[in-house]
Design a protein around this motif. Structure first.
Motif, mmCIF file in Angstrom:
data_model
loop_
_atom_site.group_PDB
_atom_site.id
_atom_site.type_symbol
_atom_site.label_atom_id
_atom_site.label_comp_id
_atom_site.label_asym_id
_atom_site.label_seq_id
_atom_site.Cartn_x
_atom_site.Cartn_y
_atom_site.Cartn_z
ATOM 1 N N ILE A 10 72.552 8.135 -13.525
ATOM 2 C CA ILE A 10 73.879 8.661 -13.226
ATOM 3 C C ILE A 10 73.782 10.009 -12.524
ATOM 4 O O ILE A 10 74.616 10.340 -11.667
ATOM 5 C CB ILE A 10 74.731 8.721 -14.508
ATOM 6 C CG1 ILE A 10 74.943 7.297 -15.034
ATOM 7 C CG2 ILE A 10 76.077 9.400 -14.248
ATOM 8 C CD1 ILE A 10 75.661 7.193 -16.334
ATOM 9 N N GLU A 56 75.776 10.920 -9.083
ATOM 10 C CA GLU A 56 76.594 12.130 -8.941
ATOM 11 C C GLU A 56 76.135 12.968 -7.751
ATOM 12 O O GLU A 56 76.957 13.534 -7.014
ATOM 13 C CB GLU A 56 76.535 12.949 -10.222
ATOM 14 C CG GLU A 56 77.237 12.278 -11.398
ATOM 15 C CD GLU A 56 76.986 12.985 -12.714
ATOM 16 O OE1 GLU A 56 77.766 12.761 -13.668
ATOM 17 O OE2 GLU A 56 75.993 13.749 -12.818
ATOM 18 N N GLY A 73 79.096 11.457 -5.963
ATOM 19 C CA GLY A 73 80.073 12.228 -6.716
ATOM 20 C C GLY A 73 80.175 11.699 -8.135
ATOM 21 O O GLY A 73 79.528 10.723 -8.509
ATOM 22 N N GLU A 74 80.994 12.362 -8.957
ATOM 23 C CA GLU A 74 81.134 11.961 -10.351
ATOM 24 C C GLU A 74 81.825 10.607 -10.471
ATOM 25 O O GLU A 74 82.756 10.293 -9.720
ATOM 26 C CB GLU A 74 81.907 13.019 -11.129
ATOM 27 C CG GLU A 74 81.134 14.319 -11.300
ATOM 28 C CD GLU A 74 81.806 15.260 -12.276
ATOM 29 O OE1 GLU A 74 83.026 15.515 -12.103
ATOM 30 O OE2 GLU A 74 81.130 15.720 -13.205
ATOM 31 N N GLU A 110 84.184 7.813 -11.490
ATOM 32 C CA GLU A 110 85.582 7.714 -11.918
ATOM 33 C C GLU A 110 85.943 6.306 -12.380
ATOM 34 O O GLU A 110 86.841 6.121 -13.207
ATOM 35 C CB GLU A 110 86.499 8.111 -10.757
ATOM 36 C CG GLU A 110 86.275 9.533 -10.265
ATOM 37 C CD GLU A 110 86.858 9.755 -8.891
ATOM 38 O OE1 GLU A 110 87.853 10.489 -8.787
ATOM 39 O OE2 GLU A 110 86.318 9.182 -7.910
ATOM 40 N N ARG A 150 77.581 8.839 -21.038
ATOM 41 C CA ARG A 150 77.074 9.735 -19.998
ATOM 42 C C ARG A 150 78.164 10.129 -19.005
ATOM 43 O O ARG A 150 78.133 11.238 -18.450
ATOM 44 C CB ARG A 150 75.902 9.071 -19.265
ATOM 45 C CG ARG A 150 75.324 9.844 -18.107
ATOM 46 C CD ARG A 150 74.832 11.231 -18.509
ATOM 47 N NE ARG A 150 74.224 11.917 -17.383
ATOM 48 C CZ ARG A 150 74.902 12.522 -16.404
ATOM 49 N NH1 ARG A 150 76.231 12.524 -16.434
ATOM 50 N NH2 ARG A 150 74.272 13.118 -15.409
ATOM 51 N N VAL A 151 79.145 9.261 -18.777
ATOM 52 C CA VAL A 151 80.185 9.579 -17.782
ATOM 53 C C VAL A 151 81.462 10.116 -18.426
ATOM 54 O O VAL A 151 82.310 10.680 -17.726
ATOM 55 C CB VAL A 151 80.533 8.354 -16.905
ATOM 56 C CG1 VAL A 151 79.295 7.822 -16.203
ATOM 57 C CG2 VAL A 151 81.218 7.251 -17.701
ATOM 58 N N GLY A 190 82.671 13.953 -17.902
ATOM 59 C CA GLY A 190 83.266 14.217 -16.593
ATOM 60 C C GLY A 190 84.674 13.660 -16.489
ATOM 61 O O GLY A 190 85.567 14.297 -15.912
ATOM 62 N N ARG A 226 88.092 15.903 -15.932
ATOM 63 C CA ARG A 226 89.005 15.645 -14.805
ATOM 64 C C ARG A 226 90.329 15.048 -15.262
ATOM 65 O O ARG A 226 91.256 14.907 -14.473
ATOM 66 C CB ARG A 226 88.352 14.712 -13.790
ATOM 67 C CG ARG A 226 87.144 15.282 -13.081
ATOM 68 C CD ARG A 226 86.689 14.330 -11.967
ATOM 69 N NE ARG A 226 86.450 12.977 -12.474
ATOM 70 C CZ ARG A 226 85.314 12.575 -13.028
ATOM 71 N NH1 ARG A 226 84.316 13.425 -13.180
ATOM 72 N NH2 ARG A 226 85.161 11.332 -13.444
#
Length: 257
Positions: free
Chosen positions: A82, A86, A90-91, A93, A132-133, A136, A140
């Motif tokens: 991951i 990123e 990018g992160e 979504e 892990r995600v 973020g 956001r």
């Protein structure tokens, strides 16, 4: 699902990660999301050539993506995987937890090693990637997650006990995380496919498959593209009041509630 049902701008500028995206349902999800504007990370464990073919098809239709290797049952590899996504796209979504393994075996063949492997990949892998995600997404205040469960998680499967347990666990994981994060604009849902025409069925006797098809009100197998269409819907704003749900895609062989 015809091209008329594609929404080209639906996921414009969104970053999507599809685990197990090298073939079958995963590849179909990658292509669907790319057609609808997402930048797609194609995750794979060992099928590098298949993953690269998925990326080639994404690029052929004008999409943007990358391939990234990692074993979802290994937390260090998940973190590295991951991190690469990123850095390049990018992160994340939009997350599709699709990585999974399937063993068709009786209770006399099921071993502790097989049991642990099934739960490590199918269930713990879903947890590790999601965890892990999620930070973020929380930061956001936006995230969309779809977990690929199975009809086997809703019905008895004497020839696939460990698989059925792992997929039932994914449904519970979906419900609990959806409730935990609903106030943070993170939606989590699941899809429970029935018999879908993929390579995962290669070790099931043809006669057994024919019996399942005969028992299906819509008497055929589903397609990976039909699963991808449902995944896309659950990731999109069209399902904005839907979270914690498991949608069954089985031709009527299994129904909820």
């Amino acid at each position: 699902m015809s091209e008329a049902n594609i929404h080209p701008q639906r996921f414009q500028n969104r970053v999507a990660l599809v685990t197990g995206g090298s073939r079958g349902i995963g590849r179909a999800c990658c292509l669907r999301l790319a057609k609808e504007g997402a930048r797609v990370a194609v995750s794979y464990r060992s099928g590098q050539k298949d993953a690269e073919e998925t990326l080639r098809q994404i690029q052929t239709i004008g999409g943007t993506g990358m391939v990234v290797q990692g074993d979802v049952s290994d937390s260090e590899q998940v973190d590295q995987m991951i991190g690469k996504v990123e850095a390049q796209l990018g992160e994340v979504e939009l997350l599709v937890n699709n990585s999974g393994i399937f063993h068709y075996e009786s209770h006399t063949e099921l071993t502790e090693d097989s049991w642990r492997q099934m739960l490590d990949v199918n269930l713990t892998g879903t947890f590790l990637v999601t965890w892990r995600v999620k930070e973020g997404m929380l930061k956001r205040q936006f995230g969309r997650i779809v977990n690929l469960s199975s009809l086997s998680g809703l019905q008895p499967r004497p020839m696939a006990i460990a698989y059925a347990v792992s997929k039932a666990g994914m449904i519970s994981f979906t419900q609990s995380t959806a409730t935990a994060w609903a106030g943070d604009n993170i939606r989590v849902n699941a899809v429970a496919p029935g018999l879908i025409e993929t390579e995962i069925l290669s070790n099931i006797d043809k006669s057994d498959l024919e019996k399942i098809i005969e028992a299906t009100p819509i008497p055929r197998m589903g397609t990976p593209e039909e699963v991808a269409a449902m995944v896309s819907f659950l990731l999109s704003d069209e399902s904005d009041f839907t979270t914690g749900q498991t949608l069954v895609l089985s031709g009527g062989r299994g129904m909820l509630p």
